[in-house]
Design an enzyme around this catalytic site. Structure first.
Site, short mmCIF file in Angstrom:
data_model
loop_
_atom_site.label_atom_id
_atom_site.label_comp_id
_atom_site.label_asym_id
_atom_site.label_seq_id
_atom_site.Cartn_x
_atom_site.Cartn_y
_atom_site.Cartn_z
N GLY A 62 0.84 -1.19 0.00
CA GLY A 62 0.00 0.00 0.00
C GLY A 62 0.88 1.24 0.00
O GLY A 62 2.06 1.15 0.34
N CYS A 89 5.16 -6.18 1.78
CA CYS A 89 5.52 -4.78 1.83
C CYS A 89 4.75 -4.06 2.94
O CYS A 89 5.01 -4.32 4.10
CB CYS A 89 5.33 -4.15 0.45
SG CYS A 89 6.23 -2.61 0.28
N TYR A 90 3.76 -3.24 2.63
CA TYR A 90 2.99 -2.60 3.70
C TYR A 90 2.39 -3.67 4.62
O TYR A 90 2.32 -3.48 5.85
CB TYR A 90 1.87 -1.73 3.10
CG TYR A 90 1.06 -0.99 4.15
CD1 TYR A 90 1.41 0.29 4.54
CD2 TYR A 90 -0.04 -1.58 4.76
CE1 TYR A 90 0.69 0.97 5.51
CE2 TYR A 90 -0.77 -0.92 5.73
CZ TYR A 90 -0.40 0.36 6.11
OH TYR A 90 -1.12 1.03 7.07
N HIS A 183 7.93 -7.47 -3.64
CA HIS A 183 6.63 -7.76 -4.29
C HIS A 183 6.73 -9.04 -5.13
O HIS A 183 7.17 -8.98 -6.28
CB HIS A 183 6.21 -6.58 -5.16
CG HIS A 183 5.76 -5.41 -4.37
ND1 HIS A 183 4.45 -5.22 -3.98
CD2 HIS A 183 6.45 -4.36 -3.87
CE1 HIS A 183 4.35 -4.11 -3.27
NE2 HIS A 183 5.56 -3.56 -3.19
N GLU A 185 4.36 -10.53 -6.56
CA GLU A 185 3.28 -10.59 -7.55
C GLU A 185 3.64 -9.94 -8.88
O GLU A 185 2.95 -10.14 -9.87
CB GLU A 185 2.00 -9.96 -6.97
CG GLU A 185 2.04 -8.44 -6.74
CD GLU A 185 2.70 -8.01 -5.41
OE1 GLU A 185 3.55 -8.75 -4.91
OE2 GLU A 185 2.36 -6.92 -4.93
N ASP A 242 -17.61 -10.96 -23.97
CA ASP A 242 -18.24 -11.10 -22.66
C ASP A 242 -19.72 -11.43 -22.76
O ASP A 242 -20.21 -12.36 -22.12
CB ASP A 242 -18.07 -9.80 -21.84
CG ASP A 242 -16.62 -9.38 -21.76
OD1 ASP A 242 -15.75 -10.23 -22.02
OD2 ASP A 242 -16.36 -8.20 -21.46
N ARG A 311 -22.15 9.90 -27.09
CA ARG A 311 -22.24 8.79 -26.14
C ARG A 311 -23.56 8.82 -25.38
O ARG A 311 -24.21 7.79 -25.22
CB ARG A 311 -21.10 8.87 -25.12
CG ARG A 311 -19.81 8.33 -25.62
CD ARG A 311 -18.73 8.61 -24.59
NE ARG A 311 -17.42 8.49 -25.16
CZ ARG A 311 -16.72 7.37 -25.19
NH1 ARG A 311 -17.21 6.28 -24.67
NH2 ARG A 311 -15.53 7.33 -25.75
N LYS A 395 -10.59 -11.13 -17.85
CA LYS A 395 -10.89 -11.27 -19.28
C LYS A 395 -10.35 -12.58 -19.87
O LYS A 395 -11.03 -13.26 -20.63
CB LYS A 395 -10.28 -10.07 -20.03
CG LYS A 395 -10.64 -10.00 -21.49
CD LYS A 395 -11.97 -9.33 -21.68
CE LYS A 395 -12.32 -9.15 -23.12
NZ LYS A 395 -13.57 -8.39 -23.26
#
Ligand code: XMP
Length: 539
Positions: A62, A89-90, A183, A185, A242, A311, A395
């Site tokens: 964070g 980390c945080y 990290h 990830e 989708d 739009r 996705k």
């Protein structure tokens, strides 16, 4: 009310508590990639309110310092749940800080970039901690932190170090409580997935059963239970991945009690309606109604050139047309003694993440709502409930699900297409003639990309029409004609993107074909801007 039932009954869950890092969602991704189901919730989540018991918890990174006023802290019950916890980390600072405020030094030593990590040998045989099993040598990790651990919390020991961080990895002596300063990830930590797997599978004991074939079975069963034996479901389809995958799932679950509606807004790609009808109705057997409202849309767009107005008009008209059609379908269903009680929405997990991400102590956490406003109106007006079978999926998982359901590769890999369609790619005034020019140029460009075998390497490509005209010489005559702009981008998340590096020869051939085959075009340009600052669409 949204359909809130979640897949925890079938899949062991690793809970990610988000403290606002830009990387948090990657933790969820990395675990899903090793077939472990994982879900992210804000760090403020009260454990007593959790509708499931996770197999383990990861406290994310964070942007805060644990010392800041109003810095986020996890519910203390997290630590009483008796499941393994990994702080990143945080998250590491959070664990250490709760055990002793002087364990952490605020902002003294910022560190950003690569570091070489050594898992500490814990015995004479050279064993390392379970968290680093298989990573006995030196590995590259990514650091990005301000606060730093300055001493070990009581009962913890060091399990990994870097030259800069003597406590790059720590573990409790007796409890399954871990913390890492780096990290795991991010792709900049190339072996980070092994660390996350060691935590989730070996330490938490989570099963690696998150596969699309299991998801299909459990989702179909869930939809059947939710909708019951008699109720009907309505949903809009666009021809995109989708809505097609969601529609096929509904078809598998409740057959013709699912009603799909395709609204032709006059700004779709060449032959799009026919293709969607052919695919959804003929190949996938979906109960589909096609409404041709192209005249209504194109008439209303006359004289409109401001992007937001386009739009808004298209969005509102879509709602009106859809509701009119829904009423007809509803009347027909009622005639047969049935009721349409559900509305299908193809919400994906990134939308859910966006709505639940921890935005900081002062920001309120916004709840997800559909941009078009359609469901809310139907929910309020007609007492419908939302059904969102893709709300747990990324996705690429939706694409895998599509393949699992037997949807053709070309459709599953289709580039996204915006709801307002070609209207936002015809810059300036939208007229039927200008839409047709953009549509034909787009068809040639996409066909050539497919023929060159480049389609799956490109995330999105299209042709747009410039608002100006340009001079050219065609057949010995001076012409003043339209300008086509081609755009093709590489991206994985659509948040940032890079122009696709076509070779000049390919672009020249596209230009020649478009100018020769699309009447009224004298010039073709290729847009080489990145996002940011440019966006993928032009308007
Ligand atoms: P931008 O232009 O913001 O686009 O870089 C990012 C992605 O979003 C799609 N997009 C839209 N999709 N309705 C949609 O359904 C819209 O109004 C819209 N605007 C942009 C765009 O095609 C790209 O994939």
């Amino acid at each position: 009310m949204a359909d809130q039932e979640v897949p925890h009954a079938t899949f062991d869950t690793i809970l990610i508590l988000d403290f606002g890092s830009q990387y948090t969602h990657l933790l969820t991704r990395r675990l899903r990639e090793i077939n472990v189901y994982s879900e992210m919730l804000p760090c403020t989540q009260k454990i007593a309110d959790l509708p499931f018991k996770p197999k383990g918890i990861i406290l994310s990174g964070g942007p805060y310092s644990v010392y800041e006023d109003g810095a986020p802290h996890a519910d203390p019950a997290v630590f009483d749940l008796g499941v393994p916890i990994l702080g990143i980390c945080y998250g590491l600072q959070e664990i250490a800080y709760r055990l002793g405020k002087d364990n952490v030094d605020a902002g003294t030593e910022r560190e950003y970039g690569h570091a070489d990590l050594h898992a500490k040998r814990l015995d004479d045989q050279g064993h390392v901690d379970k968290l680093f099993a298989g990573l006995e040598g030196q590995i590259k990790v990514w650091m990005s932190h301000g606060d730093k651990l300055v001493k070990l919390p009581t009962d913890f020991h060091t399990i990994a170090t870097t030259s800069n961080s003597p406590y790059a990895g720590i573990a409790h002596q007796t409890k399954p409580l871990y913390g890492v300063q780096f990290h795991p990830e991010v792709t900049h930590t190339p072996l980070g997935a092994t660390i996350l797997k060691n935590f989730a599978v070996d330490i938490c004991g989570a099963q690696q059963n998150w596969t699309m074939s299991r998801f299909v079975d459990q989702e179909i069963a869930r939809i059947r239970k939710l909708v019951g034996e008699n109720d009907h479901v309505l949903g809009a389809v666009s021809g995109g991945v989708d809505s097609t995958v969601a529609a096929k799932l509904m078809k598998e679950a409740i057959g013709d009690r699912f009603h799909a509606v395709l609204v032709n807004n006059g700004c779709m790609r060449l032959n799009e309606c026919d293709i969607v009808e052919e695919t959804l109705n003929k190949h996938l057997g979906i109960n589909l109604t096609v409404v041709d409202a192209s005249k209504r849309f194109l008439d209303g767009l006359k004289g409109v050139s401001e992007p937001e107005k386009k739009r808004k008009f298209i969005g509102n008209t879509f709602i009106d047309v859809f509701e009119e059609e829904a009423q007809k379908i509803e009347a027909e269903a009622e005639h047969q003694g049935a009721k349409i009680k559900w509305f299908l929405q193809g919400t994906l997990y990134p939308d859910v993440i966006e709505s639940i991400s921890f935005k900081g102590p002062s920001a309120t956490i916004k709840t997800h709502h559909n941009v078009g406003g359609l469901p809310q109106r139907m929910i309020d007006g007609q007492g419908m409930r939302l059904i969102e079978p893709l709300r747990e999926l990324f996705k690429d998982e939706v694409r895998a699900l599509g393949r699992q359901l037997g949807i053709a590769h070309e459709l599953v890999m289709r580039h996204p297409f915006p709801g307002p369609g070609i209207a936002i790619r015809v810059l300036g005034e939208v007229t039927p003639e200008r839409v047709e020019i953009a549509r034909r140029a787009d068809h040639i460009f996409i066909s050539m990309i497919r023929e060159a075998g480049l389609y799956d390497q490109i995330a999105q490509a299209y042709a747009a029409l410039d608002p100006s005209k340009a001079v050219g010489v065609m057949g010995d005559k001076r012409v003043y004609a339209e300008i086509i702009i081609l755009r093709a981008v590489e991206t994985t998340d659509f948040m940032t993107a890079r122009a696709f590096p076509f070779d000049n020869e390919f672009l020249s051939r596209c230009s020649t074909r478009i100018i020769n085959e699309v009447h009224g075009v004298s010039r073709v340009l290729y847009d080489i801007s990145s996002k940011p600052p440019a966006t993928i669409e032009m308007e």
